[in-house]
Design a protein around this motif. Structure first.
Motif, mmCIF file in Angstrom:
data_model
loop_
_atom_site.group_PDB
_atom_site.id
_atom_site.type_symbol
_atom_site.label_atom_id
_atom_site.label_comp_id
_atom_site.label_asym_id
_atom_site.label_seq_id
_atom_site.Cartn_x
_atom_site.Cartn_y
_atom_site.Cartn_z
ATOM 1 N N ALA A 1 -4.197 -9.212 33.277
ATOM 2 C CA ALA A 1 -5.025 -10.281 33.833
ATOM 3 C C ALA A 1 -4.426 -11.651 33.568
ATOM 4 O O ALA A 1 -4.488 -12.543 34.423
ATOM 5 C CB ALA A 1 -6.434 -10.208 33.243
ATOM 6 N N GLU A 2 -3.819 -11.824 32.381
ATOM 7 C CA GLU A 2 -3.231 -13.118 32.049
ATOM 8 C C GLU A 2 -2.110 -13.481 33.023
ATOM 9 O O GLU A 2 -1.984 -14.628 33.439
ATOM 10 C CB GLU A 2 -2.687 -13.094 30.615
ATOM 11 C CG GLU A 2 -3.753 -13.050 29.549
ATOM 12 C CD GLU A 2 -4.516 -14.358 29.427
ATOM 13 O OE1 GLU A 2 -3.876 -15.423 29.419
ATOM 14 O OE2 GLU A 2 -5.753 -14.309 29.373
ATOM 15 N N GLN A 3 -1.296 -12.501 33.392
ATOM 16 C CA GLN A 3 -0.226 -12.755 34.357
ATOM 17 C C GLN A 3 -0.805 -13.054 35.733
ATOM 18 O O GLN A 3 -0.290 -13.900 36.469
ATOM 19 C CB GLN A 3 0.714 -11.535 34.422
ATOM 20 C CG GLN A 3 1.546 -11.318 33.179
ATOM 21 C CD GLN A 3 2.623 -12.379 32.996
ATOM 22 O OE1 GLN A 3 2.913 -13.149 33.883
ATOM 23 N NE2 GLN A 3 3.209 -12.411 31.807
ATOM 24 N N ALA A 4 -1.878 -12.363 36.094
ATOM 25 C CA ALA A 4 -2.471 -12.558 37.419
ATOM 26 C C ALA A 4 -3.057 -13.951 37.578
ATOM 27 O O ALA A 4 -3.126 -14.483 38.689
ATOM 28 C CB ALA A 4 -3.545 -11.505 37.660
ATOM 29 N N ASP A 5 -3.477 -14.588 36.473
ATOM 30 C CA ASP A 5 -4.113 -15.896 36.539
ATOM 31 C C ASP A 5 -3.117 -17.052 36.591
ATOM 32 O O ASP A 5 -3.522 -18.204 36.740
ATOM 33 C CB ASP A 5 -5.031 -16.087 35.324
ATOM 34 C CG ASP A 5 -6.263 -15.190 35.397
ATOM 35 O OD1 ASP A 5 -6.594 -14.734 36.507
ATOM 36 O OD2 ASP A 5 -6.870 -14.930 34.339
ATOM 37 N N ARG A 6 -1.842 -16.779 36.480
ATOM 38 C CA ARG A 6 -0.850 -17.849 36.503
ATOM 39 C C ARG A 6 -0.776 -18.511 37.877
ATOM 40 O O ARG A 6 -1.043 -17.889 38.900
ATOM 41 C CB ARG A 6 0.544 -17.302 36.155
ATOM 42 C CG ARG A 6 0.775 -17.010 34.681
ATOM 43 C CD ARG A 6 2.138 -16.396 34.494
ATOM 44 N NE ARG A 6 2.475 -16.168 33.113
ATOM 45 C CZ ARG A 6 3.212 -16.991 32.370
ATOM 46 N NH1 ARG A 6 3.648 -18.116 32.885
ATOM 47 N NH2 ARG A 6 3.492 -16.696 31.111
ATOM 48 N N GLY A 7 -0.353 -19.780 37.859
ATOM 49 C CA GLY A 7 -0.064 -20.468 39.110
ATOM 50 C C GLY A 7 1.393 -20.279 39.498
ATOM 51 O O GLY A 7 2.111 -19.465 38.910
ATOM 52 N N LEU A 8 1.854 -21.053 40.478
ATOM 53 C CA LEU A 8 3.230 -20.947 40.954
ATOM 54 C C LEU A 8 4.121 -21.843 40.107
ATOM 55 O O LEU A 8 4.056 -23.076 40.180
ATOM 56 C CB LEU A 8 3.300 -21.356 42.426
ATOM 57 C CG LEU A 8 4.615 -21.098 43.163
ATOM 58 C CD1 LEU A 8 4.912 -19.598 43.219
ATOM 59 C CD2 LEU A 8 4.562 -21.673 44.571
ATOM 60 N N GLN A 9 4.961 -21.226 39.270
ATOM 61 C CA GLN A 9 5.830 -21.978 38.370
ATOM 62 C C GLN A 9 7.011 -22.558 39.142
ATOM 63 O O GLN A 9 7.449 -21.995 40.147
ATOM 64 C CB GLN A 9 6.328 -21.062 37.248
ATOM 65 C CG GLN A 9 6.978 -21.800 36.090
ATOM 66 C CD GLN A 9 7.143 -20.908 34.877
ATOM 67 O OE1 GLN A 9 6.212 -20.203 34.482
ATOM 68 N NE2 GLN A 9 8.324 -20.921 34.280
ATOM 69 N N ILE A 10 7.543 -23.675 38.670
ATOM 70 C CA ILE A 10 8.542 -24.394 39.460
ATOM 71 C C ILE A 10 9.852 -23.622 39.644
ATOM 72 O O ILE A 10 10.565 -23.846 40.608
ATOM 73 C CB ILE A 10 8.845 -25.788 38.866
ATOM 74 C CG1 ILE A 10 9.419 -25.670 37.447
ATOM 75 C CG2 ILE A 10 7.603 -26.651 38.869
ATOM 76 C CD1 ILE A 10 9.943 -26.985 36.913
ATOM 77 N N GLU A 11 10.186 -22.700 38.710
ATOM 78 C CA GLU A 11 11.426 -21.937 38.872
ATOM 79 C C GLU A 11 11.266 -20.719 39.765
ATOM 80 O O GLU A 11 12.241 -20.031 40.066
ATOM 81 C CB GLU A 11 11.951 -21.462 37.503
ATOM 82 C CG GLU A 11 12.320 -22.573 36.544
ATOM 83 C CD GLU A 11 11.243 -22.774 35.500
ATOM 84 O OE1 GLU A 11 10.046 -22.673 35.856
ATOM 85 O OE2 GLU A 11 11.588 -23.037 34.327
#
Length: 432
Positions: free
Chosen positions: A234-244
């Protein structure tokens, strides 16, 4: 001067070149190079600009100290972004106290790399293919720079490499190592998937992995984790779009073009720089289904090749590499340390089929070099979407796309029906 005189004059130079090749091809030279490369990487982690060891001493150490002080255990008391075994090396790095945490961490990673390097070189007569793979790995580490040691991924790479190198003769051991690696950082599960498809002992491999995973979860539950042991999903699913992230390029180029609607911000909960702008959240949400489609596509290609009798040594390296590259390209995070994932399957490919793996080895080396140029030295420029850094990131992503295309073609050809089964195929290719 006669032809005989020319031959006589050139003989000493030929002997010197032969002696030099013999020295450079020996174990002593390889281990000396291992020490030099790792010593340089340690120094860069400790002193290079851009604080390359920032996550280790600024984040991992805090987590480890909180647990040691009885405050909170990540993955047990609260959900965590990493699988539960990631806490083991983070805690171990406290062995000599908080003040020496960074140095201890680097020592642990170097020790793990040394074990994998010894497995790569083997205990028998050093073959040409293993010598080539060893030199490539050292060059890859040097090109990648301090990030090669300064993240949790660095713990999993030598474990995964040992697992792949033992996959042909010791599939159960390989399954244990890859499963442990996956419970430290998820990505070795992709290599396990490749092993499961390519191996003729799928039942044994699956049984070992399932039993070990149940045991790890059981211990976590006894420690009081509850569902927090699986909180990393779930923690990974909640991430936004990282700049890299590869998908972030579309928004980075908008910033380069002067768009006021797109910006880069720091997420203090996830501790990453992310993209804010029209469609960015949608793109971040789409990465998971895109990744799933990519993984399934590669899986079907691998199953097709296996069903057509693709030899183990011809199928496993490109299939493992294809899975790893799909995870990188379809990832909403795209952190620079992900490039370390390329090392294990490329090393295996160079050991088993060095001529065929020359192209991916060169592509991976180029990706590593671009990664070091971006992080840590000029990362601040990427944070303001400087055109040069955005262009470098674009080239890196394009190289990953080319690498994936090569892998897909290699897996498809492995199942082309032109190669007959042979026992111990993976070992016969080492003499190429």
């Amino acid at each position: 001067m006669t032809a005989g005189d020319v031959r006589e004059a050139s003989a000493p130079r030929t002997r010197r070149r032969t002696r030099l090749r013999r020295i450079l091809g020996g174990r002593l030279a390889l281990w000396a190079a291992f020490v030099l490369v790792h010593a340089a990487l340690v120094q860069l982690n400790l002193w290079a600009p851009g604080w390359p060891l920032g996550d280790v001493v600024g984040v991992y150490r805090v987590w480890a100290m909180n647990a040691a002080d009885g405050y909170v255990r990540m993955g047990i008391d609260v959900p965590w972004v990493y699988p539960i075994l990631a806490f083991a090396p983070m805690t171990a790095a406290l062995a000599f106290g908080s003040a020496w945490y960074g140095q201890t961490w680097l020592g642990i990673v170097v020790l793990l790399d040394a074990v994998a390097f010894a497995i790569l070189l083997g205990s028998r007569r050093l073959s040409r293919t293993r010598r080539l793979a060893a030199w490539w790995w050292l060059a890859f580490l040097a090109l990648l720079g301090p990030i090669a040691l300064g993240r949790i991924d660095a713990v999993t790479v030598p474990i995964a490499m040992a697992g792949l190198l033992w996959a042909a003769g010791r599939p159960r051991v390989a399954a244990v190592l890859l499963t442990i690696g996956a419970w430290v950082k998820v990505w070795p599960a992709a290599l396990f998937g490749a092993l499961l498809i390519a191996s003729r002992k799928r039942g044994d491999v699956m049984t070992v992995a399932a039993s070990l995973s149940v045991g790890i979860l059981g211990v976590s539950l006894l420690a009081g984790s509850g569902l927090n042991a699986l909180g990393f999903v779930a923690e990974q699913a909640d991430r936004g779009l990282q700049i890299e992230a590869p998908l972030a390029l579309a928004w980075l180029w908008q910033i380069v073009g002067g768009s006021p609607a797109v910006r880069i911000y720091y997420d203090r909960e996830i501790l990453t720089f992310q993209i804010a702008g029209p469609g960015a959240d949608v793109a971040a949400a789409l990465t998971t289904p895109i990744m799933a489609v990519g993984v399934v596509a590669v899986l079907l290609l691998g199953v097709r090749a296996a069903r057509r009798g693709a030899p183990f040594g011809r199928l496993l390296p490109p299939l493992a590499l294809a899975f790893a590259v799909v995870l990188m390209l379809a990832n909403k995070v795209g952190s620079p340390q992900f490039v370390t994932w390329l090392a294990a399957p490329v090393v295996l490919g160079l050991v088993l089929r060095p001529r065929r793996f020359a192209v991916p080895a060169l592509l991976a080396a180029g990706i590593a070099l671009l990664t070091q140029l971006i992080y840590p030295y000029w990362y601040d420029w990427l944070l303001v979407a400087h055109p040069v850094l955005v262009f470098a990131l674009t080239v890196k992503v394009l190289l990953l796309v080319v690498l994936l295309a090569w892998c897909v073609r290699a897996v498809w050809q492995a199942g082309g029906g032109r190669v007959q089964r042979r026992p111990a195929d993976a070992r016969t290719h080492e003499e190429e």
